[in-house]
Design an enzyme around this catalytic site. Structure first.
Site, PDB file in Angstrom:
ATOM      1  N   HIS A  13      41.471 -45.720  -6.796  1.00 26.40           N
ATOM      2  CA  HIS A  13      42.866 -45.784  -6.288  1.00 26.40           C
ATOM      3  C   HIS A  13      43.313 -44.371  -5.926  1.00 26.40           C
ATOM      4  CE1 HIS A  13      47.049 -47.705  -6.485  1.00 26.40           C
ATOM      5  NE2 HIS A  13      47.243 -46.465  -6.059  1.00 26.40           N
ATOM      6  N   HIS A  15      45.513 -41.829  -2.955  1.00 30.01           N
ATOM      7  CA  HIS A  15      46.339 -41.582  -1.762  1.00 30.01           C
ATOM      8  C   HIS A  15      45.913 -40.248  -1.168  1.00 30.01           C
ATOM      9  CE1 HIS A  15      49.228 -44.793  -2.839  1.00 30.01           C
ATOM     10  NE2 HIS A  15      48.892 -44.460  -4.074  1.00 30.01           N
ATOM     11  N   LYS A  99      45.655 -54.294   0.092  1.00 33.52           N
ATOM     12  CA  LYS A  99      46.626 -53.844  -0.904  1.00 33.52           C
ATOM     13  C   LYS A  99      47.955 -54.574  -0.737  1.00 33.52           C
ATOM     14  CE  LYS A  99      48.486 -51.288  -4.087  1.00 33.52           C
ATOM     15  NZ  LYS A  99      48.572 -49.877  -4.345  1.00 33.52           N
ATOM     16  N   HIS A 136      50.119 -53.662  -6.449  1.00 34.20           N
ATOM     17  CA  HIS A 136      51.136 -52.848  -7.111  1.00 34.20           C
ATOM     18  C   HIS A 136      52.011 -53.845  -7.866  1.00 34.20           C
ATOM     19  CE1 HIS A 136      53.815 -49.257  -7.520  1.00 34.20           C
ATOM     20  NE2 HIS A 136      54.589 -50.239  -7.933  1.00 34.20           N
ATOM     21  N   HIS A 174      46.977 -49.303 -11.540  1.00 28.66           N
ATOM     22  CA  HIS A 174      47.714 -48.361 -12.391  1.00 28.66           C
ATOM     23  C   HIS A 174      48.564 -49.044 -13.461  1.00 28.66           C
ATOM     24  CE1 HIS A 174      50.488 -49.388  -9.208  1.00 28.66           C
ATOM     25  NE2 HIS A 174      50.099 -48.449  -8.390  1.00 28.66           N
ATOM     26  N   ASP A 247      45.269 -42.841  -8.815  1.00 29.16           N
ATOM     27  CA  ASP A 247      46.582 -42.931  -8.155  1.00 29.16           C
ATOM     28  C   ASP A 247      47.106 -41.531  -7.818  1.00 29.16           C
ATOM     29  OD1 ASP A 247      48.793 -44.110  -6.987  1.00 29.16           O
ATOM     30  OD2 ASP A 247      49.902 -44.289  -8.859  1.00 29.16           O
TER      31      ASP A 247
HETATM   32  C1  NCD Z   1      52.450 -43.700  -4.637  1.00 29.21           C
HETATM   33  C2  NCD Z   1      52.635 -42.847  -3.380  1.00 29.21           C
HETATM   34  O1  NCD Z   1      53.334 -41.824  -3.458  1.00 29.21           O
HETATM   35  O2  NCD Z   1      52.074 -43.186  -2.329  1.00 29.21           O
HETATM   36  N1  NCD Z   1      53.384 -43.273  -5.644  1.00 29.21           N
HETATM   37  C3  NCD Z   1      53.287 -43.471  -6.976  1.00 29.21           C
HETATM   38  O3  NCD Z   1      54.234 -43.122  -7.692  1.00 29.21           O
HETATM   39  N2  NCD Z   1      52.219 -43.992  -7.536  1.00 29.21           N
HETATM   40  C4  NCD Z   1      52.574 -45.137  -4.298  1.00 29.21           C
HETATM   41  C5  NCD Z   1      52.119 -46.062  -5.408  1.00 29.21           C
HETATM   42  O4  NCD Z   1      50.923 -46.186  -5.668  1.00 29.21           O
HETATM   43  O5  NCD Z   1      52.984 -46.649  -6.062  1.00 29.21           O
HETATM   44 ZN    ZN Z   2      49.100 -45.638  -5.692  1.00 29.61          ZN
END
Ligand code: NCD
Ligand code: ZN
Length: 345
Positions: A13, A15, A99, A136, A174, A247
């Protein structure tokens, strides 16, 4: 023990953002992980295989040509998704999952699903084709207390969903509560969960430590200590339903230190070392490889990595701040000391 060698881990996971920001962060993930499941919450979101392939190319362009890092792409589910999008995934070599962001749940989730029944035909198709649904897991109803949103989601949305789609592969992303740990542990073999470093390290006290701590704010938000303990126990137990997903979600320092700060914690720099420290504290270093390098690949039905990595006992200080495009990002455990260091390969 002064060193530990394990199969190179994957991050299930992640970003990576886009453009300059992508170029600033992707090297940290590529240094630690062999593969990463790339979240599709760009603006606009990655909703088709074509967009996913273009994003994958932008990721690879930032890395050296001989990189071993493999991005595992995902699509962002919207109310308007079609079953033909899922057929495309089944044909595409590089797209691995879809997702689900309930609309309004988190960063860039405004294009997300407003009502689950809008995507039932798509879920049906995913079930049929073996494409995992990554969730999520928070309700968005403002009447529900933010600290209860995961628990309510599990009871009101996830449980009925699993009944209706009993063969659908689902990853509850998460996880932050004992409720999630129990639900996943007792659930079918088609259900698994990812665990972040911050939800192993901190309870919600970390948000209010001598003042408001925006860099410890993520969604789902940190919970009480009893929940943290349940997550630590699950992750370090060897149970194959729990695996590593950082995450890591970088936001510019300014947009976190603001009157409406963004949710997301940057951990791509040091996640593996943090996980290792948590496993050591729990006396479970022998379970690290299973959590970090075996369980996720098994669940996704992809091969295990062959390369090994070594972490050694060596204290080092996490940088306070890192470059992030033309801005800066504050990493998890900024300025603190870690006991383990990943050896460069
Ligand atoms: C994530 C993001 O900033 O893209 N933020 C987070 O707090 N985890 C999005 C997500 O996974 O909820
Ligand atoms: Zn995330």
């Amino acid at each position: 023990m002064d060193s530990i060698t394990i199969i190179q881990p994957d991050d299930f996971h992640l970003h990576l953002r886009d453009e300059e920001a992508l170029n600033s962060v992707v090297h940290d993930s590529a240094r630690q992980f062999a593969r990463a499941v790339i979240m599709p919450n760009l603006k606009p979101p990655v909703t088709t295989v074509e967009l996913a392939m273009a994003y994958r190319q932008r990721i690879l362009t930032c890395l050296p040509e001989d990189t071993d890092f493999t991005p595992l792409m995902t699509l962002y589910l919207t109310d308007r998704a079609r079953t033909s999008d899922i057929e495309e995934i089944a044909k595409a070599e590089f797209v691995h999952a879809v997702k689900l962001y309930p609309a309004g749940a988190t960063t860039n989730s405004e294009y997300g699903v407003t009502e689950l029944k809008n995507v039932f035909p798509v879920l049906e198709k995913m079930q049929e084709s073996g494409v995992p649904l990554l969730i999520h897991g928070e309700v968005t109803n403002p009447d529900v207390d933010p600290f209860d949103r995961e628990k309510v989601f599990i009871n009101d949305v996830l449980a009925p969903l699993l009944k209706q789609f009993s063969e659908l592969k689902v990853v509850l992303e998460h996880i932050t509560t004992r409720d999630a740990v129990d639900f996943v542990s007792n659930g079918p073999s088609t259900l698994a969960a990812t665990v972040t470093p911050q939800h192993l390290l901190y309870n919600r006290g970390a948000l209010f430590n001598n003042g408001l701590r925006p860099h410890n704010f993520c969604l789902p938000v940190l919970k009480r200590e009893e929940h943290r303990l349940a997550i630590v126990e699950a992750a370090t137990s060897g149970n194959e339903k729990f695996f590593l997903g950082t995450d890591s979600a970088p936001h510019a320092k300014d947009s976190k230190e603001s009157d409406c700060g963004c949710a997301g914690i940057y951990s791509a720099l040091n996640a593996l070392e943090i996980y290792t420290q948590v496993f050591e504290d729990q006396g479970c270093l022998d379970k690290l490889e299973q959590f970090a390098s075996i369980n996720g690949a098994r669940f996704y039905g992809i091969s295990q990595n062959t390369k090994k990595v070594t972490l050694t006992k060596q204290t080092w200080e996490v940088p306070r701040i890192l470059p992030f495009g033309d801005n800066e990002v504050v990493p998890l455990m900024s300025g603190e000391t870690l006991r383990w260091k990943l050896q460069s390969q």
